[in-house]
Design an enzyme around this catalytic site. Structure first.
Site, PDB file in Angstrom:
ATOM      1  N   GLY A 247      -1.203  -5.690 -10.320  1.00 51.31           N
ATOM      2  CA  GLY A 247      -0.698  -4.474 -10.945  1.00 51.31           C
ATOM      3  C   GLY A 247      -0.443  -4.491 -12.434  1.00 51.31           C
ATOM      4  O   GLY A 247      -0.226  -3.430 -13.024  1.00 51.31           O
ATOM      5  N   GLU A 291      -1.504 -11.438  -7.080  1.00 56.75           N
ATOM      6  CA  GLU A 291      -2.911 -11.058  -6.880  1.00 56.75           C
ATOM      7  C   GLU A 291      -3.419 -10.200  -8.028  1.00 56.75           C
ATOM      8  O   GLU A 291      -3.759  -9.027  -7.847  1.00 56.75           O
ATOM      9  CB  GLU A 291      -3.044 -10.267  -5.570  1.00 56.75           C
ATOM     10  CG  GLU A 291      -2.588 -11.005  -4.350  1.00 56.75           C
ATOM     11  CD  GLU A 291      -2.480 -10.099  -3.110  1.00 56.75           C
ATOM     12  OE1 GLU A 291      -2.448  -8.863  -3.268  1.00 56.75           O
ATOM     13  OE2 GLU A 291      -2.425 -10.634  -2.008  1.00 56.75           O
ATOM     14  N   GLY A 293      -5.853  -8.489 -10.671  1.00 56.36           N
ATOM     15  CA  GLY A 293      -7.280  -8.160 -10.734  1.00 56.36           C
ATOM     16  C   GLY A 293      -7.640  -7.733 -12.144  1.00 56.36           C
ATOM     17  O   GLY A 293      -8.192  -8.479 -12.942  1.00 56.36           O
ATOM     18  N   ARG A 294      -7.222  -6.492 -12.477  1.00 55.50           N
ATOM     19  CA  ARG A 294      -7.565  -5.884 -13.757  1.00 55.50           C
ATOM     20  C   ARG A 294      -7.227  -6.785 -14.957  1.00 55.50           C
ATOM     21  O   ARG A 294      -8.034  -6.944 -15.865  1.00 55.50           O
ATOM     22  CB  ARG A 294      -6.781  -4.573 -13.888  1.00 55.50           C
ATOM     23  CG  ARG A 294      -7.174  -3.732 -15.087  1.00 55.50           C
ATOM     24  CD  ARG A 294      -6.177  -2.568 -15.274  1.00 55.50           C
ATOM     25  NE  ARG A 294      -5.824  -1.887 -14.068  1.00 55.50           N
ATOM     26  CZ  ARG A 294      -6.375  -0.758 -13.629  1.00 55.50           C
ATOM     27  NH1 ARG A 294      -7.335  -0.185 -14.320  1.00 55.50           N
ATOM     28  NH2 ARG A 294      -5.953  -0.202 -12.510  1.00 55.50           N
ATOM     29  N   ARG A 331     -14.282   5.842 -13.803  1.00 56.01           N
ATOM     30  CA  ARG A 331     -12.831   5.915 -14.024  1.00 56.01           C
ATOM     31  C   ARG A 331     -12.388   7.111 -14.878  1.00 56.01           C
ATOM     32  O   ARG A 331     -11.362   7.711 -14.585  1.00 56.01           O
ATOM     33  CB  ARG A 331     -12.302   4.600 -14.610  1.00 56.01           C
ATOM     34  CG  ARG A 331     -12.535   3.396 -13.670  1.00 56.01           C
ATOM     35  CD  ARG A 331     -11.746   2.168 -14.071  1.00 56.01           C
ATOM     36  NE  ARG A 331     -10.323   2.358 -13.868  1.00 56.01           N
ATOM     37  CZ  ARG A 331      -9.471   2.644 -14.814  1.00 56.01           C
ATOM     38  NH1 ARG A 331      -9.880   2.739 -16.052  1.00 56.01           N
ATOM     39  NH2 ARG A 331      -8.205   2.827 -14.525  1.00 56.01           N
ATOM     40  N   TYR A 335      -9.709   9.202 -12.945  1.00 55.55           N
ATOM     41  CA  TYR A 335      -8.305   9.050 -13.360  1.00 55.55           C
ATOM     42  C   TYR A 335      -8.018   9.575 -14.764  1.00 55.55           C
ATOM     43  O   TYR A 335      -6.921   9.373 -15.281  1.00 55.55           O
ATOM     44  CB  TYR A 335      -7.905   7.559 -13.353  1.00 55.55           C
ATOM     45  CG  TYR A 335      -8.355   6.772 -12.158  1.00 55.55           C
ATOM     46  CD1 TYR A 335      -7.866   7.052 -10.882  1.00 55.55           C
ATOM     47  CD2 TYR A 335      -9.258   5.723 -12.301  1.00 55.55           C
ATOM     48  CE1 TYR A 335      -8.277   6.317  -9.792  1.00 55.55           C
ATOM     49  CE2 TYR A 335      -9.676   4.973 -11.207  1.00 55.55           C
ATOM     50  CZ  TYR A 335      -9.181   5.288  -9.955  1.00 55.55           C
ATOM     51  OH  TYR A 335      -9.587   4.548  -8.874  1.00 55.55           O
ATOM     52  N   CYS A 362     -26.165  14.574 -13.331  1.00 53.29           N
ATOM     53  CA  CYS A 362     -26.229  16.021 -13.266  1.00 53.29           C
ATOM     54  C   CYS A 362     -24.846  16.541 -12.906  1.00 53.29           C
ATOM     55  O   CYS A 362     -24.596  16.984 -11.786  1.00 53.29           O
ATOM     56  CB  CYS A 362     -27.253  16.416 -12.210  1.00 53.29           C
ATOM     57  SG  CYS A 362     -27.652  18.135 -12.297  1.00 53.29           S
ATOM     58  N   TYR A 391     -12.914  -2.521 -12.152  1.00 57.39           N
ATOM     59  CA  TYR A 391     -13.117  -1.259 -11.441  1.00 57.39           C
ATOM     60  C   TYR A 391     -14.241  -0.403 -12.053  1.00 57.39           C
ATOM     61  O   TYR A 391     -14.168   0.819 -12.035  1.00 57.39           O
ATOM     62  CB  TYR A 391     -11.797  -0.480 -11.355  1.00 57.39           C
ATOM     63  CG  TYR A 391     -10.694  -1.290 -10.702  1.00 57.39           C
ATOM     64  CD1 TYR A 391     -10.762  -1.602  -9.350  1.00 57.39           C
ATOM     65  CD2 TYR A 391      -9.622  -1.792 -11.443  1.00 57.39           C
ATOM     66  CE1 TYR A 391      -9.778  -2.368  -8.744  1.00 57.39           C
ATOM     67  CE2 TYR A 391      -8.638  -2.567 -10.846  1.00 57.39           C
ATOM     68  CZ  TYR A 391      -8.719  -2.854  -9.496  1.00 57.39           C
ATOM     69  OH  TYR A 391      -7.747  -3.615  -8.912  1.00 57.39           O
TER      70      TYR A 391
HETATM   71  N1  LLP Z   1      -3.512  -6.630  -4.464  1.00 55.48           N
HETATM   72  C1  LLP Z   1      -3.612  -5.508  -3.739  1.00 55.48           C
HETATM   73  C2  LLP Z   1      -3.147  -5.513  -2.354  1.00 55.48           C
HETATM   74  C3  LLP Z   1      -4.181  -4.358  -4.304  1.00 55.48           C
HETATM   75  O1  LLP Z   1      -4.270  -3.250  -3.577  1.00 55.48           O
HETATM   76  C4  LLP Z   1      -4.650  -4.385  -5.643  1.00 55.48           C
HETATM   77  C5  LLP Z   1      -5.264  -3.207  -6.250  1.00 55.48           C
HETATM   78  C6  LLP Z   1      -4.523  -5.584  -6.371  1.00 55.48           C
HETATM   79  C7  LLP Z   1      -3.937  -6.687  -5.753  1.00 55.48           C
HETATM   80  C8  LLP Z   1      -5.006  -5.726  -7.791  1.00 55.48           C
HETATM   81  O2  LLP Z   1      -4.345  -4.883  -8.659  1.00 55.48           O
HETATM   82  P1  LLP Z   1      -4.601  -4.974 -10.252  1.00 55.48           P
HETATM   83  O3  LLP Z   1      -4.028  -6.290 -10.750  1.00 55.48           O
HETATM   84  O4  LLP Z   1      -6.052  -4.898 -10.479  1.00 55.48           O
HETATM   85  O5  LLP Z   1      -3.875  -3.801 -10.794  1.00 55.48           O
HETATM   86  N2  LLP Z   1      -9.537   1.750  -8.810  1.00 55.48           N
HETATM   87  C9  LLP Z   1      -8.285   1.807  -9.534  1.00 55.48           C
HETATM   88  C10 LLP Z   1      -7.384   0.625  -9.217  1.00 55.48           C
HETATM   89  C11 LLP Z   1      -7.076   0.489  -7.750  1.00 55.48           C
HETATM   90  C12 LLP Z   1      -6.237  -0.718  -7.464  1.00 55.48           C
HETATM   91  C13 LLP Z   1      -6.153  -0.954  -5.995  1.00 55.48           C
HETATM   92  N3  LLP Z   1      -5.428  -2.113  -5.616  1.00 55.48           N
HETATM   93  C14 LLP Z   1      -8.579   1.890 -11.020  1.00 55.48           C
HETATM   94  O6  LLP Z   1      -9.744   1.897 -11.404  1.00 55.48           O
HETATM   95  O7  LLP Z   1      -7.664   1.984 -11.827  1.00 55.48           O
END
Ligand code: LLP
Length: 452
Positions: A247, A291, A293-294, A331, A335, A362, A391
């Site tokens: 997050g 966890e 990601g981004r 995105r 969003y 299109c 993403y």
């Molecule tokens: N763990 C779980 C259980 C999650 O659902 C997610 C993201 C993460 C970890 C990783 O979160 P991060 O560190 O990346 O914020 N498509 C959207 C983002 C959706 C995130 C879903 N879950 C976007 O493009 O902003």
């Protein structure tokens, strides 16, 4: 500019020492480019940052942000685990040789094929997402071939992280996890413990994504520790692991640099809060799992496009159309996400204008950047959109039958292709043309004949 980019002496933009003009001619456009060093640095920052505050800790990279086989190798080399949320992500890791004992397996609707694969191949932690799933798991767990199945329970802690509604996941009204209300979560855990069929290791939560302050995370740590301590007080059972999900947000624009907590700040903040909350409740410090990601992949990634048409509507707008769009980056349309772009070749003699960068779909909403100022852009110019590592690739589509871009990792002047660009042939290779729908004799066996 975000990350480590600079113009070289010929005025060409370089990413990790790779000239984007060469990349475009060798690998084609559009192209996702990742700076390998930045990926490794972010992973190491999490690994070391967390270990410094909570010695027993695990960083599991969230594959949904961006995943390919080469990245699995990199994650393994950097000592991280992987958060996989579907059979597909799990399968990719499996076939790339990633150890399944380092996979955290998620999903609010784990399908039979997915469950069967994980039960057969093994898992690091299985995250139980709901009551029905728990019942199914307790039936199926005896067929797990790798000892007792280690499980987490996903809890919705009821914290609002104040981010985009679509990426908020920890509020009470959520499709994910067990609510804390009316003892629902606690009863489910008790049931699993009593069954003796699974190894109940801990609890998990994920409150949302692109979060710009530590406060909601700290608030969540308190809720989670309270739950663990209450559960111990009531049942005598001590949960030994706490998974806080991902997050942490990142800047997408130069103007936002410094507005988000760093990875170090995040680890320190979370660790300190975990310690103080555990002390308050006299609860033994659990293993802390996160966890991200981004915040690992976004800044390291950019998308290189070639400009096709430039349209000037006098007094209204100037459009730049690139050779990709919402198919490789949905995105902005999903969003309202904002991005910034730079030209691949520096120009000093052209007058700057305000542009809207659009794709080739299109669809009028196919906008990548609503407003950006660039030196007068011409057809054939290279345009690099920054901060597209998360993403984008993972949410790309084939709308309008547009092939998805390839991916390269660049490091010290060398670029390695880690996913080849899709071809038109890739787009039709799954087609099956029954005789009744064939437009010409033998068409059903001739798709490959027209390969491009
Ligand atoms: N763990 C779980 C259980 C999650 O659902 C997610 C993201 C993460 C970890 C990783 O979160 P991060 O560190 O990346 O914020 N498509 C959207 C983002 C959706 C995130 C879903 N879950 C976007 O493009 O902003």
């Amino acid at each position: 500019m975000l990350g480590n980019k600079a113009y070289n002496q010929s005025g060409h933009l370089e990413i990790a020492g790779c000239d984007v003009v060469n990349l475009a001619s060798e690998m084609g456009t559009p192209l996702y480019i990742f700076d390998e060093e930045l990926l490794r640095k972010a992973m190491a920052a999490y690994r070391n940052g967390l270990a410094q505050v909570v010695p027993e800790s695990t960083v599991a990279y969230a594959g949904k942000a961006f995943l390919c086989s080469a990245l699995c190798g990199l994650i393994e080399q950097e000592g991280l685990w992987l958060d996989a949320v579907s059979g597909g992500e799990y399968y990719l890791a499996l076939v790339s040789g990633f150890p399944t004992t380092r996979i955290i397996f998620h999903g609010n609707n784990k399908m039979r094929e997915e469950r069967e694969m994980v039960l057969a191949e093994g898992v690091g932690r299985w995250v139980v997402d709901g009551e029905e799933e728990l019942d199914t798991l307790l039936e199926e767990a005896p067929s797990y071939r790798h000892g007792k199945m280690p499980v987490y329970f996903r809890i919705t802690p009821g914290v609002d992280p104040h981010t985009h509604e679509f990426i908020t996941t920890g509020k009470v009204d959520s499709k994910f996890g067990f609510p804390l209300m009316e003892g629902i979560a606690s009863r489910a855990l008790q049931k699993a413990v009593d069954s003796g069929l699974v190894d109940v290791m801990g609890i998990h939560c994920h409150i949302g994504s692109q979060i710009d302050s530590l406060e909601p995370f700290e608030q969540t740590v308190k809720v989670m520790v309270d739950f663990m301590a209450d559960f111990r007080d009531r049942t005598g059972f001590v949960l030994t692991e706490l998974d806080m999900g991902g997050g942490l947000g990142v800047p997408y624009l130069d103007a936002d640099l410094g507005r988000f907590p760093s990875i170090d700040d995040y680890c320190r903040g979370l660790g300190a809060q975990l310690r103080s909350q555990c002390e308050r409740r006299s609860f033994p410090l659990p293993r802390m799992v996160i966890e991200p990601g981004r915040s690992i992949v976004n800044t390291a990634g950019s998308t290189l496009y070639r400009v096709g048409t430039v349209k000037n509507i006098p007094g209204v707008k100037r459009y730049i159309a690139v050779d990709g769009g919402m198919t490789d980056n949905p995105r902005p349309v999903l969003y309202g996400a904002k991005y910034q772009a730079v030209l691949g070749v520096r120009t000093t003699d052209r007058e700057a204008h305000e542009y809207t960068v659009v794709g080739k779909c299109c669809e009028s909403g196919d906008i990548i950047i609503n407003e950006c100022s660039l030196p007068s852009v011409k057809s054939g110019d290279l345009l690099l959109v920054e901060g597209t590592g998360a993403y984008n690739h993972s949410m790309a589509s084939n709308y309008n039958m547009i092939p998805r871009p390839g991916v390269v990792f660049s490091r010290e002047g060398k670029a390695l292709m880690v996913e080849r660009p899709e071809s038109w042939y890739d787009l039709v290779r799954r087609d099956v043309i029954p005789e009744a729908f064939s437009t010409r004799a033998g068409a059903n066996c001739d798709i490959e004949g027209g390969k491009r």
